[in-house]
Design a protein around this motif. Sequence first.
Motif, short mmCIF file in Angstrom:
data_model
loop_
_atom_site.label_atom_id
_atom_site.label_comp_id
_atom_site.label_asym_id
_atom_site.label_seq_id
_atom_site.Cartn_x
_atom_site.Cartn_y
_atom_site.Cartn_z
N GLY A 1 10.93 -0.30 2.54
CA GLY A 1 10.24 -1.42 3.18
C GLY A 1 10.74 -2.77 2.70
O GLY A 1 10.93 -3.70 3.48
N LEU A 2 10.97 -2.88 1.40
CA LEU A 2 11.47 -4.15 0.87
C LEU A 2 12.87 -4.44 1.38
O LEU A 2 13.19 -5.58 1.74
CB LEU A 2 11.46 -4.11 -0.67
CG LEU A 2 10.06 -4.21 -1.29
CD1 LEU A 2 10.12 -3.94 -2.79
CD2 LEU A 2 9.48 -5.60 -1.04
N SER A 3 13.70 -3.40 1.41
CA SER A 3 15.05 -3.61 1.96
C SER A 3 14.97 -4.05 3.40
O SER A 3 15.70 -4.93 3.85
CB SER A 3 15.86 -2.31 1.91
OG SER A 3 15.59 -1.58 0.76
N GLY A 4 14.06 -3.41 4.14
CA GLY A 4 13.89 -3.79 5.53
C GLY A 4 13.50 -5.25 5.66
O GLY A 4 13.93 -5.93 6.60
N ALA A 5 12.70 -5.73 4.72
CA ALA A 5 12.30 -7.13 4.79
C ALA A 5 13.50 -8.04 4.64
O ALA A 5 13.65 -9.05 5.34
CB ALA A 5 11.26 -7.42 3.71
N PHE A 6 14.36 -7.68 3.73
CA PHE A 6 15.58 -8.45 3.54
C PHE A 6 16.40 -8.47 4.82
O PHE A 6 16.86 -9.51 5.30
CB PHE A 6 16.39 -7.85 2.39
CG PHE A 6 17.71 -8.50 2.16
CD1 PHE A 6 18.87 -8.00 2.75
CD2 PHE A 6 17.81 -9.63 1.36
CE1 PHE A 6 20.10 -8.62 2.54
CE2 PHE A 6 19.04 -10.25 1.15
CZ PHE A 6 20.18 -9.74 1.74
N LEU A 7 16.59 -7.26 5.39
CA LEU A 7 17.41 -7.14 6.59
C LEU A 7 16.79 -7.92 7.75
O LEU A 7 17.50 -8.59 8.51
CB LEU A 7 17.56 -5.67 6.99
CG LEU A 7 18.35 -4.81 6.01
CD1 LEU A 7 18.26 -3.33 6.43
CD2 LEU A 7 19.81 -5.23 5.97
N THR A 8 15.47 -7.82 7.87
CA THR A 8 14.81 -8.53 8.95
C THR A 8 15.08 -10.02 8.86
O THR A 8 15.46 -10.67 9.85
CB THR A 8 13.29 -8.28 8.90
OG1 THR A 8 13.06 -6.88 8.87
CG2 THR A 8 12.60 -8.89 10.10
N ALA A 9 14.86 -10.55 7.67
CA ALA A 9 15.11 -11.98 7.50
C ALA A 9 16.55 -12.31 7.86
O ALA A 9 16.82 -13.32 8.52
CB ALA A 9 14.81 -12.36 6.05
N ASN B 1 0.81 -1.21 0.00
CA ASN B 1 0.00 0.00 0.00
C ASN B 1 0.85 1.27 0.00
O ASN B 1 0.43 2.28 -0.55
CB ASN B 1 -0.93 0.00 1.22
CG ASN B 1 -2.18 -0.79 0.96
OD1 ASN B 1 -3.09 -0.31 0.30
ND2 ASN B 1 -2.22 -2.02 1.45
N VAL B 2 1.98 1.20 0.63
CA VAL B 2 2.87 2.36 0.60
C VAL B 2 3.23 2.69 -0.84
O VAL B 2 3.19 3.85 -1.27
CB VAL B 2 4.13 2.09 1.44
CG1 VAL B 2 5.21 3.12 1.15
CG2 VAL B 2 3.80 2.13 2.91
N GLY B 3 3.55 1.64 -1.58
CA GLY B 3 3.87 1.88 -2.99
C GLY B 3 2.66 2.36 -3.77
O GLY B 3 2.75 3.27 -4.59
N HIS B 4 1.53 1.75 -3.51
CA HIS B 4 0.30 2.09 -4.21
C HIS B 4 -0.08 3.54 -4.00
O HIS B 4 -0.65 4.19 -4.89
CB HIS B 4 -0.80 1.15 -3.71
CG HIS B 4 -2.18 1.56 -4.11
ND1 HIS B 4 -2.73 1.21 -5.31
CD2 HIS B 4 -3.11 2.28 -3.47
CE1 HIS B 4 -3.96 1.69 -5.39
NE2 HIS B 4 -4.22 2.35 -4.30
N ASN B 5 0.21 4.07 -2.81
CA ASN B 5 -0.21 5.43 -2.52
C ASN B 5 0.79 6.47 -2.99
O ASN B 5 0.69 7.64 -2.64
CB ASN B 5 -0.42 5.59 -1.00
CG ASN B 5 -1.68 4.88 -0.55
OD1 ASN B 5 -2.56 4.62 -1.35
ND2 ASN B 5 -1.72 4.55 0.72
#
Lengths: 553, 811
Positions: B472-480, B459-463
Amino acid sequence: MEVLRDQNWLLTVGTFLPMVGVLVMLFVPKSEEETHKGIALVTALATLGVGIYTLTQFDYDNAGTLQFFADAEWIKVISSNYTIGLDGMSLPLYILSMIVTVLVMVYSWNHIPSPGNPKAFLILMLILQTGMAGTFVAQDLILFFVFFEVVLLPMYFMIGVWGGEQRQYASLKFFLYTMFGSALMLVAFIALFFKVRGALPEGVEASFSIPMLTEYGGLLGRSAQIWIFAGMFIGFAVKVPMFPFHTWLPDAHTQAPTQGSVILAAILLKLGTYGFVRIAIPVLPEAAKEWAPWIGLLAVIGIIYGAFGCLAQTDMKRLIAFSSVAHMGFVMLGISTLTPMGFNAALFGMVAHGLITGMLFFVAGSVKERYHTLEIARLGGMLKQLPRLGWILGFAAMASLGLPGLAGFWGEFPAILAAYSPAEGLPVETFRTFMVIAALGTVFAAAYLLWLFQRTAFGEPKPEFSGSGHDSHGHDSPGHDSPGHDSHGHDSPGHDSPGHDSPGHDDLHDVTTHEWIAWTPFLVAILVFGVYPQLMFEIFDPAVEVALRAFGG
Amino acid sequence: MPTAETTRAAAHSAGWFLENAWIIPIVPAVAFALIIFFGKRLPMKGSELGVASMVASLVLSAGAAWQWMNRVDDASSGAVKEVARIARAEGGQSASFVGPVVREWTWWQSGGLEFGIGQHIDGLAVTLLLVVAFISTLVQIYSLEYLRGDRRYTHFFAALTLFSAGMLSMVLAPNMVQLILGWEIMGLCSFMLIGHWWEDQANARAALKAFFTVRVGDVGLLVGTGILFFSANAWTQANLGVSGFNISGISAWALSGEAGKSALTWGAVALFVACIGKSGQFPLHTWLPDAMAGPTPVSSLLHSSTMVVAGVFLVARLYPVFWEGLGITENSVNFIVVIGGVTIVIAALLAFVQHDIKKVLAYSTVSQLGYMMMGLGAGAWLPAVFHIFTHAFFKACLFLSAGSVSHSGSHHSFDMKKDMGGLAKKMPITATAWIVSTLALAGVFPLAGFFSKDEIIDNVGHNGYQVFMIIGLSGAFLTAAYMTRATYLTFFGEARGAAAGVHSADVHSADVHSADVHSADVHSADEGHDAHGSHDAHGSHDAHDSHAAHGPHESPKLITIPLVILAVLAIFAGLANATPFGSDWERFKKYVEPSPAFVALDDTIATGPGEAISLVGAEYGEGEEKAGCAYEVPEPGTACYFPAVSHAKFKWSKGLLSLAIVAAGLVSSWFFCVQYYTRRNRRLVGLTERNVVLRGGYKLLWNKYYLDALYEKVIVRVVAHPMARGAYWINQNVLDGTVNATGRISRRIAGWVYRNIDQRVVDGAVNGSGAAAQGAGGALRPVQSGKVNQYGALLFAAAAIGALVLVIINT
């Protein structure tokens, strides 16, 4: 002006009943100490009884009207009458003074400070009670002035005789400084009388009556009002105490015996703020609007400056004294907005501060009694050795920093809010700046109080006090107060002279029964008024609306 | 164009649980008082009261949730009751406004103004009530075992119960003042609980730091409330009959089109400053990792799933203010989304260098809170709130698992490098719960995090916030990646230290510097940092000495059962709003997201003491998506309570992309861990020592970007010492100096006047007259000589003069 005159003997009795006790005590020989304590306590309880009766007889629907109003001729020559009355603004403070006296009496049962002499000590306390109660009911300026001054002398002696090491300096400074302010205040009162007399419409008689002056004070010219306000301002500002007239307070508080500090913090400081809300602002609205930004400025300086002063302290009692300066800053900020919200916040803050700081001084006194020192560096681990006392200190500290749910919050939060939207005619941007600064002040309040709590209550007790053996008296190094001035001195004849009490483990007993009896009402009140502040606000509010009528409400 | 057809509401038929939801915080509050006064005398030392009160709150919350869901269902199905249906003029789709259940009693009045204490129950409130009550219950049960034998067992349960009371009262607050009350009580409990073992000064300091940092943010709360109150009050009084503190009132005012832009903006900024402090956003996040000094149940309840989301809750609750004030739909960058985005990344990076397992989780929490804030800042209200929901479960599970490891596996140590490793075999339940929760956190389909976190990113991208979507996507990588590292160090590889059964004395000391393979000089800067909190052994240690002989083993049931429950939820909770499966699966959205419909004002019943308020919807018709509240000014006589947020349509292409990123993170991190920790691959070991850039980066991370140094050594020291001393110096020497000088000068003047004027002049005159008299006498004495000749001469002279005078006179 509408007043209610039912049972108008009630306030006179409530105010002067302590003097009856004084009279009785004068005839009892000095050596019968238990008798004196009994008489004093009974008198204070009787006074409180009259006060509670007053509470029940008060017409809460008419909290804005002066009740129990009495008006008798007194000094005809100067047109000063014995005019007294009580409304929503003064009722809580009036009752508070009686409650505090009773509790302090209870505390004094075992804690007459050295050099003893309960007769004199308790007589002075009762005279003090009369002075305090009288100030709150007086509706005539000269009568107000008399009571205002009456409180000075007993306090002077209480500090000067029963106080700490530098008591002479502290008591003299307190007395002269306050008197100096009062002198100017008297000049202002007199000038007000003459000016109003000159401006009155036909048929109205001039007098020092506050209701009358409130009605006609607005007739004075602007510059006259400003000058008269200036005189009153000095008198009240010293008492509050406002920056920069506050320097008598730390010394007075530090050197006073515990009972003196509690009464000073709980009630005497309120005389100044009360003077503002009762006299200075309602009577001189034009001047109030001129002065309000300056008062607000000094108030917020007091908040921040008081906080800084606290952070620099090494002595617990002195720290609490500076915190009074900061708290009174919030009260004065509320007053300076000239709005009902601000006034209500200020009045609530007065009562809340009385309860909370009174409690803190009680705790400080008990700490001194047990540890024989108030040096923060030497204290520590109180929660381990005296857990209940530590918890009470924590509770009072949280209340003092304005935690919602406890009384202090309702004195600070509405005051800060009120500054956002001051009364018409006041500079909005200035007051909004004050608001932000005052909000910052709450952060500092958290800082110094939590720092105090962390240093004294958390952690391990210092080696000095944690050992199982007695520390010899040689421990009283030069920095230590000599034991002669502690409030822990016992007065029973069989007891050793104070010099024999050795600090160390033996004295570290937790809260005693007497202390519980003296303190529980404070603690309960702080919680109850914190959770349900409407109890007090519904009393203040109507009276505040009346007082602020001249400001468009 | 909205038409005027309205449906009249009936009062008081909302359902018992909904109408009496105000009881929910009172039960734990009463329990707190009882525990304080009587706890020590009870058989289970007061913990039974705590657990019972939490179960009661949970039951009441569940009842309220159930009735709320019925309420919403009734609205959409057509049964009239007290909610309104609004039919769209074209298109036939109906959206209903479901009125919140509000009750207030007067709490404060001044000058004609008043506000109350009470409840405001809607979907958001019900969600948080459930989450808080549920996790509180599980954590209290867990604590029965975890803190067994603790020296302040009773006080712990008292503080924990009071905390729940505070948060529950905040969550259902109908106005800002009650919200502030709950907020501050939570802060108090956080202070008490972090500093639970205050004998150790480091814990006391951490508690102070937490309270103090949040307090700094709270300046914004006070100022923001003031701004909004005074700006909104006139409108809310006139249109809704409530004060400017009332949350519905403020929301409606914000969307009314009549709100001043600067008031909205400044109000939003001020309130968000408070959220930065409370929810650990950059730059006020520094207190959260230090808060790990508290017992693990505290970390899992307050500092992961409940208290720290209070800031997110505030933004979600007053969303219209932020929406309008910060222009969420108008720009592609704003204050909230930037802070959120920055927080995600910097916290995730810090998680990589931690040795303490709880600190990894703490930074992970900060990072996930960043996700929620970023989502809110970009208009993704529902995904952010849903992430509160799912995150609570898997994060609490992770913390409780860490506690389980310390309790039974690493002998009270939380140092992964020193005392853990290879625990998967010895503690299978804990390990499974941990791994499941990690995968949920990372966002692996079909576990919970996938449905919430990915929705945020989508939704962040959509808006229109493309940059932040990438963050956010980078954060997902880092989180994993960092979670894999933590998992590996704890559960896999070879057992080290206590996990290997080595009962070393070091483990129990307060000094917990884990000797790192890396350079020691990096370490020395750390002197003050990790001293607090690598383990919370002190209290519970005494009772567990018997474990020393056994080595690591699985934890008792009271610990593992909550773990299992939470792990199950971590798996399935996401299905409450499984957007990929279609709108029928979007239950959470249906029940929680408020409707952006116009609501008729003249049918609004103003609140009175104890009265329920019902709001009714006005009919309005619109076909397009970007219309309705916040895009149109409401017609006179209607109000808006929530902006018309838009929702991204799920596409499997986007979903697979994020899954691929997550998978990459998991795999690459696993590979690295194996190579580095187990195989000790020579190219990797000591890399940060050899490579200057990497070394600098590591040092920056190890020192937490030097923020702590800035705050503690610079800001606090400058204020606490020089400024305070300076102020006091002025007090003693300038102000008091003036007073004392006045005294001294007065005495000097008095002395001078006395000596010179009184003694010399006035008295001098007196003395002088005496001297003169004496002198005159002395001068005249020679006349009385006793010599007759002299007398005769004098007589003759006198006679001669007398005769002369007579002659002159008569002439």
